[in-house]
Design an enzyme around this catalytic site. Structure first.
Site, PDB file in Angstrom:
ATOM      1  CB  VAL A  13      -1.191  -0.011   1.142  1.00 45.51           C
ATOM      2  CG1 VAL A  13      -0.295   0.203   2.463  1.00 45.51           C
ATOM      3  CG2 VAL A  13      -2.072   1.033   0.923  1.00 45.51           C
ATOM      4  CE  LYS A  76       7.309  -8.769   8.793  1.00 44.14           C
ATOM      5  NZ  LYS A  76       6.977  -9.660   8.689  1.00 44.14           N
ATOM      6  CB  SER A 129       3.693  10.029   9.335  1.00 48.39           C
ATOM      7  OG  SER A 129       2.442  10.279  10.354  1.00 48.39           O
ATOM      8  N   GLY A 131       0.072   7.341   6.471  1.00 48.02           N
ATOM      9  CA  GLY A 131      -0.936   6.057   6.290  1.00 48.02           C
ATOM     10  C   GLY A 131      -0.784   6.085   4.537  1.00 48.02           C
ATOM     11  CE  LYS A 184       5.769   7.048  11.220  1.00 46.74           C
ATOM     12  NZ  LYS A 184       5.379   5.738  11.521  1.00 46.74           N
ATOM     13  CG  HIS A 187       5.106  10.473  14.341  1.00 46.90           C
ATOM     14  ND1 HIS A 187       4.194  10.069  14.045  1.00 46.90           N
ATOM     15  CD2 HIS A 187       3.700  12.463  13.990  1.00 46.90           C
ATOM     16  CE1 HIS A 187       3.274  10.355  13.273  1.00 46.90           C
ATOM     17  NE2 HIS A 187       2.606  11.880  13.213  1.00 46.90           N
ATOM     18  CG  ASN A 188       4.486   6.334  15.477  1.00 50.50           C
ATOM     19  OD1 ASN A 188       4.674   7.009  14.077  1.00 50.50           O
ATOM     20  ND2 ASN A 188       4.248   5.006  14.727  1.00 50.50           N
ATOM     21  CD  GLU A 191      -0.435   8.339  15.525  1.00 52.53           C
ATOM     22  OE1 GLU A 191       0.261   8.324  14.920  1.00 52.53           O
ATOM     23  OE2 GLU A 191      -1.087   6.661  15.653  1.00 52.53           O
TER      24      GLU A 191
HETATM   25  P1  NBP Z   1       4.069  -4.261   4.043  1.00 48.73           P
HETATM   26  O1  NBP Z   1       4.651  -3.363   5.577  1.00 48.73           O
HETATM   27  O2  NBP Z   1       3.198  -5.477   4.558  1.00 48.73           O
HETATM   28  O3  NBP Z   1       5.291  -4.478   3.519  1.00 48.73           O
HETATM   29  C1  NBP Z   1       4.516  -5.661   2.467  1.00 48.73           C
HETATM   30  C2  NBP Z   1       6.075  -5.300   1.775  1.00 48.73           C
HETATM   31  O4  NBP Z   1       7.154  -5.775   1.677  1.00 48.73           O
HETATM   32  C3  NBP Z   1       6.226  -6.009   0.370  1.00 48.73           C
HETATM   33  O5  NBP Z   1       6.531  -5.198  -1.498  1.00 48.73           O
HETATM   34  C4  NBP Z   1       5.986  -7.794   0.229  1.00 48.73           C
HETATM   35  O6  NBP Z   1       6.930  -8.148  -0.737  1.00 48.73           O
HETATM   36  C5  NBP Z   1       7.585  -6.991   1.459  1.00 48.73           C
HETATM   37  N1  NBP Z   1       8.767  -8.104   2.066  1.00 48.73           N
HETATM   38  C6  NBP Z   1       7.564  -9.062   2.891  1.00 48.73           C
HETATM   39 BR1  NBP Z   1       6.091  -8.897   4.116  1.00 48.73          BR
HETATM   40  N2  NBP Z   1       8.932  -9.157   3.420  1.00 48.73           N
HETATM   41  C7  NBP Z   1      10.072  -9.683   2.930  1.00 48.73           C
HETATM   42  C8  NBP Z   1      11.015  -9.990   2.424  1.00 48.73           C
HETATM   43  N3  NBP Z   1      11.396 -11.170   3.701  1.00 48.73           N
HETATM   44  N4  NBP Z   1      12.368 -10.235   2.061  1.00 48.73           N
HETATM   45  C9  NBP Z   1      11.646  -9.263   1.206  1.00 48.73           C
HETATM   46  N5  NBP Z   1      10.567  -8.326   0.635  1.00 48.73           N
HETATM   47  C10 NBP Z   1       9.992  -9.073   1.911  1.00 48.73           C
HETATM   48  O7  NBP Z   1       4.046  -2.816   3.608  1.00 48.73           O
HETATM   49  P2  NBP Z   1       3.144  -1.646   3.370  1.00 48.73           P
HETATM   50  O8  NBP Z   1       1.765  -1.315   4.375  1.00 48.73           O
HETATM   51  O9  NBP Z   1       3.297  -0.949   1.939  1.00 48.73           O
HETATM   52  O10 NBP Z   1       4.247  -0.858   4.817  1.00 48.73           O
HETATM   53  C11 NBP Z   1       5.671  -0.893   4.014  1.00 48.73           C
HETATM   54  C12 NBP Z   1       6.925  -0.305   5.179  1.00 48.73           C
HETATM   55  O11 NBP Z   1       6.154   1.455   4.770  1.00 48.73           O
HETATM   56  C13 NBP Z   1       6.588  -0.625   6.500  1.00 48.73           C
HETATM   57  O12 NBP Z   1       7.743  -0.511   7.278  1.00 48.73           O
HETATM   58  C14 NBP Z   1       5.021  -0.609   7.212  1.00 48.73           C
HETATM   59  O13 NBP Z   1       5.593  -0.431   8.350  1.00 48.73           O
HETATM   60  C15 NBP Z   1       5.728   1.655   7.110  1.00 48.73           C
HETATM   61  N6  NBP Z   1       5.109   1.986   7.182  1.00 48.73           N
HETATM   62  C16 NBP Z   1       3.542   1.490   6.610  1.00 48.73           C
HETATM   63  C17 NBP Z   1       2.173   2.648   6.840  1.00 48.73           C
HETATM   64  C18 NBP Z   1       0.853   1.872   6.870  1.00 48.73           C
HETATM   65  O14 NBP Z   1       0.037   3.109   6.882  1.00 48.73           O
HETATM   66  N7  NBP Z   1       0.535   0.940   6.092  1.00 48.73           N
HETATM   67  C19 NBP Z   1       2.429   3.986   7.253  1.00 48.73           C
HETATM   68  C20 NBP Z   1       3.759   4.299   7.425  1.00 48.73           C
HETATM   69  C21 NBP Z   1       4.831   3.225   7.192  1.00 48.73           C
HETATM   70  P3  NBP Z   1       5.590  -9.130  -1.468  1.00 48.73           P
HETATM   71  O15 NBP Z   1       4.909  -8.934  -2.325  1.00 48.73           O
HETATM   72  O16 NBP Z   1       6.634  -9.679  -2.028  1.00 48.73           O
HETATM   73  O17 NBP Z   1       5.213 -10.105  -0.657  1.00 48.73           O
END
Ligand code: NBP
Length: 483
Positions: A13, A76, A129, A131, A184, A187-188, A191
């Protein structure tokens, strides 16, 4: 073939939305993902019709990038970041830049900075930050790491970041090593504090005054037009209006057990490590822990039944007091958060830019608020400001809110309504502005039972004394270090 300005790995996402945001701002982005089929899904789906370049191997991905290459990871946090770093290193050249935009722990980011320096590569750890919506339309971005990388990253990050007054971007260089991810994390933590304060205001108005959800929506809507204006107050006013399809209001049907993913806890652990009194965020984390003890709470409520007692005073004046309690406590929370970051900057040698942090949090992120603009102004006036509570504007604000804040905390205590963050904020304030705390007695006790020594008010600091208080001990004293 057109070369890409930046490459992004990780098409979940956050990654997808950041790519589309970059594309909107005229940057050409190459993308790659561990599960390669997601590259094609993205190109045929949300990225259809854009200039995004899909790639199907690391080699192809790196080959499409302009030099110095900018590779952003949005995967991740944890091992996945290290694994991708190892996979791309053999394809990079000295001076190329790796950016980790995930929620990495700041100590991992500091470690990666050291490691990549040995490979002559530049590393940026950027907290992001806001989302999904923030990533797509303007997040708050907090980058830190190797500063030489910043001129190469800045044009892209400032273009895609949220904008506030005067079109200022909510993104600026935070400091060396893990400083971006550290900020960051704080920040959390803040929050957590903001959310708990809002919940305490809700509880006092609802339990103490018997205010309905419609009235709560109206109170919060009004608060959002004044000094408390913020994203969290705004969404709270919406929450009170949402009906449950099965009848009644949805908020009343939600189980009162709060979850947490660890960033608040890590902020508090770090505050303890650095010896900083981050009491409000600490109480906010513990309030979530207490909420999780649902079964025991139900039992205890039967063991200690209390006649429901409404707070004293009329509706309008008590609601005003609660607003003041919320505002003053919020000032305390941010004062404590900035105290922590100041200490971290010193302890870790990061040179954190505090005005820049206030600006970065002003828009795009979950704690965005009008109030952060005032914190920015305070640091603009005095970049060396030691504590927000000593800034003349905030001194005036706290003094204006103080009477209502004290009234709220005392009414909460008398009515048996838990208000841990309002109360601990007031206790911190009273301690912070106290010239002489009872710590003299603590020191006497420590010296009495453990010969830990004490300093005297009539001698210079750093001179330590030991007394045989009971006349039964020896002359030997303990060492005078502080843990
Ligand atoms: P996710 O945190 O769910 O991570 C998904 C991505 O990580 C996919 O590309 C997935 O590949 C890859 N991945 C995983 Br899971 N395990 C892996 C591994 N062992 N080796 C290589 N790639 C791997 O996605 P997100 O929610 O978009 O968040 C991305 C980052 O941003 C995270 O660190 C998250 O904490 C941070 N973040 C998220 C938000 C939010 O609101 N979601 C906000 C701010 C920051 P695949 O497609 O092959 O499974």
């Amino acid at each position: 073939m057109e070369k890409a300005d930046i490459g992004l790995i990780g098409l979940a996402v956050m990654g997808q939305n950041l790519v589309l945001n970059m594309n909107d701002h005229g940057f050409t982005v190459a993308v790659f993902n561990r599960t390669v089929s997601k590259v094609d899904d993205f190109l045929q789906g949300p990225a259809k019709g854009t200039r995004v370049i899909g790639t199907h191997s690391i080699e192809e991905f790196i080959a499409t990038l302009k030099r110095p290459r900018r590779v952003m990871l949005m995967v991740k946090a944890g091992d996945a970041v290290d694994e991708f770093i190892e996979a791309i290193i053999p394809h990079l050249e000295p001076g190329d830049i790796i950016i980790d935009g995930g929620n990495s722990l700041y100590t991992d980011t500091s470690r990666r900075c050291e490691y990549l320096k040995t490979k002559k590569l530049l590393f940026v750890g950027a907290g992001i930050s806001g989302g999904e919506v923030g990533a797509r339309h303007g997040p708050s971005i907090m980058p830190g790491g190797h500063k030489e990388a910043w001129p190469h990253v800045k044009p892209i990050f400032t273009a895609i970041a949220a904008k506030v007054e005067n079109n200022e971007a909510c993104c600026d260089w935070v400091g060396d090593a893990g400083a971006g991810h550290y900020v960051k994390m704080v920040h959390n933590g803040i929050e957590y504090g903001d959310m708990q304060l809002i919940s305490e205001a809700y509880s006092l108005l609802k339990e103490g005054l018997g205010v309905s959800n419609e009235e709560l929506a109206s109170i919060f809507t009004n608060w959002n037009k004044e000094e408390l204006e913020s994203y969290l107050i705004e969404i709270t006013s919406h929450i009170f209006q949402v009906k449950d399809p099965e009848g009644g209001f949805l908020v009343d049907k939600v189980l009162d057990v709060a979850g947490q993913k660890g960033t608040g806890k890590w902020t508090v652990i770090n505050a303890l490590d650095l010896g900083q009194p981050l009491t409000l965020i600490g109480e906010a984390v513990f309030a979530r822990c207490l909420s999780a003890l649902k079964d025991e709470r139900v039992q205890a409520s039967k063991a200690y039944p209390m006649e429901k007692k409404k707070v004293s005073g009329d509706f309008r004046s008590f609601a005003e007091s609660v607003k003041h309690a919320l505002y003053a406590s919020k000032i305390i929370s941010y004062a404590q958060g900035f105290m922590l970051m100041r200490e971290a900057s010193k302890a870790y040698g990061w040179q954190i830019n505090f005005g820049a942090i206030a600006l970065m949090w002003r828009g795009g992120c979950i704690i965005r608020s009008r109030f952060l603009g005032k914190i920015k102004e305070a640091f603009d006036k005095d970049a060396k400001l030691s504590n927000i509570l000593l800034d003349p504007y905030f001194q005036g604000e706290v003094k204006k809110a103080e009477a209502g804040w004290r009234k709220t905390v005392s009414e909460a205590a008398l009515s048996g309504i838990a208000a841990p963050c309002f109360s601990s904020a007031l206790a911190f304030f009273d301690g912070f502005k106290c010239q002489r705390l009872p710590a003299n007695l603590l020191q006497a006790q420590r010296d009495y039972f453990g010969a830990h020594t004490y300093e005297r008010i009539d001698r210079k600091r750093g001179e330590f004394f030991h007394t045989d208080w009971a006349g039964t001990g020896g002359k030997a004293s303990s060492s005078t270090y502080n843990a």
